[in-house]
Design a protein around this motif. Sequence first.
Motif, PDB file in Angstrom:
ATOM      1  N   ARG A  40       0.589  -1.350   0.177  1.00 59.07           N
ATOM      2  CA  ARG A  40       0.212   0.278   0.140  1.00 59.07           C
ATOM      3  C   ARG A  40       1.040   1.109   0.195  1.00 59.07           C
ATOM      4  O   ARG A  40       0.462   2.355  -0.789  1.00 59.07           O
ATOM      5  N   TRP A  57       1.854   1.940  -3.491  1.00 60.41           N
ATOM      6  CA  TRP A  57       0.722   2.006  -4.792  1.00 60.41           C
ATOM      7  C   TRP A  57       1.245   3.884  -4.616  1.00 60.41           C
ATOM      8  O   TRP A  57       0.417   4.809  -4.857  1.00 60.41           O
ATOM      9  N   LYS A  58       0.991   4.229  -2.838  1.00 61.30           N
ATOM     10  CA  LYS A  58       0.798   5.843  -2.517  1.00 61.30           C
ATOM     11  C   LYS A  58       1.656   6.880  -3.236  1.00 61.30           C
ATOM     12  O   LYS A  58       1.848   7.892  -3.481  1.00 61.30           O
TER      13      LYS A  58
END
Length: 172
Positions: free
Chosen positions: A74, A77-78
């Motif tokens: 995550r 991805w950010k």
Amino acid sequence: MNVQDMMVFRDTRARTVDKYLMAHEGHVIAVRRHPAVLLQAAAETVGGLLLSALVHAFTGLALLWLPWLVLLGRLVWKVIAWSLEFFLVTEHRVMLISGVLNRKVAMMPMAKVEDIKLDRTPMGRLLGYGEFIIESAGDKQALRNVTYMPYPEQLYLEISSMIFGAVDESPD
């Protein structure tokens, strides 16, 4: 390339930004959001790493690393999403370009912008970011709050002078 170079594109032609401009537009301001937008995800990832290491040390269960890998994925991805997101101001429009797989462009014509406000929280002052609140003529606004803006005072003055005009009273 340092963090400042990664945040701001000034007087350069970035292909990522150019494809959203009309032929007669030159981008005046193109800036990424402040990296502080990534702090929560980074803190959660580090916390998950520490918790997974602690639990693994006491129980020996390697399966508990999977939730941390999800947190790490995550965060990656950010970071990718942050690197592809731009706040763009031209002489005709204000835009927020975002998204990794599904690109989104929120746009407001410069003629509809009635007011722009700058809001800075204590954390924003400490880390160097602010929030722009753009008011427009009309009920539904595609672009109202733009958070985590770097160099907020400088950008606020530049955008305000574009919206409301600037009078050069220098003696030169």
